[in-house]
Design an enzyme around this catalytic site. Structure first.
Site: not given
Length: 161
Positions: A24-26, A93
């Site tokens: 995802g956002t990583l 997370e």
């Protein structure tokens, strides 16, 4: 608990410096990649998490166990920063420990596929939606087609905050 489902308590020294599978956002090009990973990785490779589904969340996705595939990146920590990286990712997370009732995600070990590489499969840490989140997603969540977070945005659309 089997090796495929093992977890470590946050803050405890890692017994096995596994790579991390992110989806995802990583991911490279996403905002949290630069914030959390810049200078902390030694390698990044395309990878696939089998037997999983990807759901849309509030600005970030959730992966859960399921009958699909999630596309992402396998990250290897740079020398000397594994513990720091593990702590940063656990914090991001909202992982407080195995089965903790306030977890947003659970950190688990899964086999991920490495297309075109030998060996074609490796073990990695993956952050899957925690139990309460998973229940909610299964009853009213929106599955991301093809398990690709990047493709959920329209071309030229705004980036994830």
């Amino acid at each position: 608990m089997t090796a495929a489902m093992s977890t470590l308590d946050p803050g405890s020294p890692p017994t096995d410096e596994l790579p991390f599978f992110v989806y995802g956002t990583l991911l490279p090009g996403e905002p949290n990649h630069d914030l959390f990973l810049r200078g902390r990785t030694a390698g990044e490779r395309a990878a696939v998490l089998p037997r999983a589904l990807l759901y849309d969340g509030p600005g970030y996705p959730y992966a859960i166990d399921g009958h699909g595939r999630v596309h992402g990146t396998l990250l290897t920590a740079a020398p000397g920063v594994y513990g720091e990286l593990l702590g940063l990712l656990d914090h991001l997370e909202e992982y407080l420990g195995p089965g903790h009732p306030r977890n947003l995600y659970e950190r688990v070990v899964r086999e991920v596929e490495l297309p075109g590489e030998e060996p074609p499969v490796t073990r990695a840490w993956v952050y899957l939606a925690a139990a309460a989140v998973t229940r909610s997603l299964r009853t009213g969540g929106s599955v991301i087609a093809e398990g690709r977070w990047i493709t959920r945005r329209p071309p030229g659309g705004p980036r994830t905050p």
